[in-house]
Every structure is written in structure tokens, then in C-alpha cells.
Design an enzyme around this catalytic site. Structure first.
Site, mmCIF file in Angstrom:
data_model
loop_
_atom_site.group_PDB
_atom_site.id
_atom_site.type_symbol
_atom_site.label_atom_id
_atom_site.label_comp_id
_atom_site.label_asym_id
_atom_site.label_seq_id
_atom_site.Cartn_x
_atom_site.Cartn_y
_atom_site.Cartn_z
ATOM 1 N N CYS A 44 32.831 -9.422 18.359
ATOM 2 C CA CYS A 44 32.142 -8.129 18.353
ATOM 3 C C CYS A 44 32.828 -7.179 17.385
ATOM 4 O O CYS A 44 34.037 -7.256 17.163
ATOM 5 C CB CYS A 44 32.145 -7.528 19.763
ATOM 6 S SG CYS A 44 31.137 -6.016 19.912
ATOM 7 N N CYS B 223 34.618 -1.687 23.011
ATOM 8 C CA CYS B 223 34.358 -0.999 24.279
ATOM 9 C C CYS B 223 35.414 -1.382 25.314
ATOM 10 O O CYS B 223 35.668 -2.571 25.552
ATOM 11 C CB CYS B 223 32.970 -1.359 24.790
ATOM 12 S SG CYS B 223 31.660 -0.953 23.615
ATOM 13 N N CYS C 164 34.461 -3.848 28.285
ATOM 14 C CA CYS C 164 33.749 -5.092 27.954
ATOM 15 C C CYS C 164 34.134 -6.217 28.921
ATOM 16 O O CYS C 164 35.318 -6.467 29.154
ATOM 17 C CB CYS C 164 34.063 -5.511 26.525
ATOM 18 S SG CYS C 164 33.242 -7.045 26.026
#
Length: 335
Positions: free
Chosen positions: A57, A61, A64
Site C-alpha cells: 500500500c 493508515c 490498518c
């Protein structure tokens, strides 16, 4: 006369013994058939599958729950074979996710096209969950016709909040601006638009009402921040989501404040944890029953049915949380 009667008695005993054996065998066969029929009746069908074909990714975040623990991606032809096995087992919806699936945009596009053309006999509906940042209009032009639903993850309409959460790649990321652009492309290329939001410590008190209403997604999926050992919790985890975690009471309070927002679909940790069929980058089902992910053997090696048996999938909760809804864009959009 005595000999004849004795012989008759022996024959009768032999007949009765054989008869009893046959009755016992018939009972055993009948019981076995009932067990097998019951097993078939209770057989889990992978109606809706979430294929996390990459863990990579471009965002970071903090909460996650499917982190970049590997960089592996199956060869395209092998992945297509796996999709065929799932279609044969009864799959009617596949959701492509990650990681960030648009890191492998062409790979995903070819799999989506394969589902819609080569597996057209299976009538599979296709959705994607993405952070939106890597989506390009050219991809929408090439593959958009094969996508039913595109969900964009948006946890805040406030840039500083997104920065704290990690919904960014570098300091210039305009996550909300790209969200709105993707919405425009979805409208133009006839793709049903959806928004996913993870409620956590940093967006708990934000009012989403006006922004969600203006964007008008077909569904606004609202999740409670989830902790999974080995992913975003514990010593082996690549993330620490504990600072993001909120209680059930806090989550319910958020829902009450947004109860008037159309198409909101809330999902707390209890509903979420075991009610998804999660397929990883090796096409292994991930069992989350113990608060962490335990992988089955790959369905490519042992078949769909045996792999499903290790998935920990809670079918009752899947139906209870509304896992079956309108998946086809032909039924969702005005044409």
C-alpha cells in the site's frame, strides 16, 4: 422327520441371521446417507469473497488490519485459475482489495475482465475497495464497464485528521479532492460509488452528514476500528492501532449522531470479525476467530471446500449483518 425339522430350523436360523445382517447394514447405510445429506445441506458456499491479492500500500493508515507483511502477488494465470475454482463453487460476488489494489492496476483489471467475460456463465458481481489515490481515468476507461461497485476509503473530510490517521502519501496528498474526482469518474463510466469509513479516536467527533449527503454514495459503510493480533496489535504487528481504538459505546454514539444519513450501513467489531470470507495473496482463507489471522492451506492446493472448512466463516452473522444486498450496477444505477 426329526432330521428334516432340524434342517429346516438351521435354514431358518441362517435366513434370520442374514436378514438381521442386512437390516443392520441398511441402517448403517441409511444413517451414513442422512449424515452426508445433512453435510450437503449445511455446505458453505463462497457467495461473497474478499480477495486481498496484494498487501502492498502507498498509504500508512495507523489502524490498518491487513498490512504489508509480504510483497507476493500470484501469477496472473494462477489467479485466474483460482477465480474459476471459486466460480465453480458458487461465488457470486468478488471484492478486490489490498493493501491498495491499484498498486497492481492492470493485474486487477485483467482479473476483473476475466470474471465478467470468461466466467460470464457464473454471473459474478465485481467490487473494489481502494484509497482512491492511484486510480487513473484511463483505467476507468479500459476496465470500468466490468466494475459494479467502487468503494473509496475516506475516514475524514479534514486534511489534518487524514494526515494523523495516515491517509496520505507525502505531504501534498489531497485525499478528499481525489475522492470527489473518483466520484465524477464513477458517474461518467457508470460504476456504483460507495464510501467506507473506519471510526476511530481521531474522527469520532467529526460530523460527516453534509459531505456524505452531497456525495450520495449507494452505501456508506461505517466500521468500528478493529484490532487484530499480528496485523495492528501485538509484538509481531506492523501497526499499532490501540491509540485509534474506540469502545462500543463511543461507536454507538457516532451512529446515533448520523442516523439521518441515507444509506449508512454500520458494522461493529462483533459483526465484522468472522463474517467475511477473506482470501489472501496466496489464495488462503484467513480465519479471524481467535482475534488474529490463521491461514488455511491455499485453495489452489486443497480445493475450495476444504479451504473453506478452515476459514472460520460465520455464515449466520454474514446474513444478519446484511452481507447479501444489491450487487449489480444494472440494478443500482439509472440507465
Amino acid at each position: 422327520m426329526f432330521v428334516s425339522s432340524k434342517k429346516l430350523l438351521i435354514n431358518l436360523c441362517n435366513y434370520l441371521r442374514k436378514l438381521i445382517i442386512k437390516i443392520i447394514l441398511l441402517k448403517i447405510i441409511s444413517r451414513t446417507l442422512r449424515i452426508n445429506i445433512n453435510k450437503l445441506m449445511k455446505k458453505t458456499v463462497p457467495v461473497s469473497v474478499n480477495y486481498h491479492f496484494t498487501r502492498q500500500c502507498n498509504y500508512s493508515c495507523g489502524f490498518c488490519f491487513h498490512t504489508a507483511k509480504t510483497s507476493y502477488v500470484l501469477p496472473l494465470d494462477v489467479a485466474k485459475h483460482g477465480l474459476t475454482l471459486l466460480a465453480n463453487a458458487g461465488m457470486k460476488k468478488i471484492n478486490f482489495s489490498g493493501g491498495e489494489p491499484f498498486i497492481k492496476a492492470e493485474f486487477m483489471g485483467e482479473l476483473i475482465k476475466y470474471c465478467k467475460i470468461d466466467l460470464s456463465w457464473a454471473n459474478i458481481n465485481v467490487s473494489i475497495v481502494s484509497n482512491g489515490s492511484l486510480i487513473r481515468e484511463n483505467w476507468m476507461r479500459c476496465y470500468g464497464e466490468y466494475v459494479d461497485i467502487l468503494a473509496i476509503s475516506c475516514d475524514s473530510f479534514d486534511k489534518p485528521t487524514n494526515d494523523i490517521i495516515g491517509r496520505r502519501q507525502g505531504s501534498r496528498t489531497d485525499h478528499v479532492g481525489k475522492l470527489k474526482k473518483v466520484k465524477e469518474w464513477c458517474d461518467y463510466y457508470k460504476i456504483a460509488f460507495k464510501i467506507n469509513t473506519v471510526i476511530n479516536t481521531y474522527n469520532l467527533h467529526e460530523d460527516f452528514t453534509n459531505n456524505i449527503t452531497q456525495l450520495g454514495p449507494i452505501r456508506w459503510k461505517v466500521f468500528q476500528c478493529l484490532l487484530l493480533e499480528g496485523e495492528n496489535s501485538g509484538e509481531d504487528a506492523l501497526r499499532n492501532a490501540k491509540p485509534f481504538y474506540i469502545t462500543d459505546v463511543e461507536f454507538d454514539d457516532f451512529l446515533k449522531r448520523h442516523k439521518g444519513v441515507a444509506n449508512m450501513v454500520p458494522e461493529n467489531n462483533t459483526d465484522m470479525c468472522n463474517s467475511y470470507l477473506i482470501l489472501d495473496e496466496y489464495m488462503q482463507f484467513l480465519n479471524c476467530q481467535g482475534g488474529k489471522k490463521i491461514a488455511s492451506k491455499s485453495l489452489l492446493d486443497i480445493g475450495v471446500d476444504e479451504a473453506l472448512g478452515k476459514s472460520g466463516f460465520d455464515e449466520k452473522t454474514f446474513f444478519k449483518r446484511g452481507g447479501i444486498y444489491v450487487w449489480s450496477k444494472r440494478d443500482l444505477l439509472d440507465w
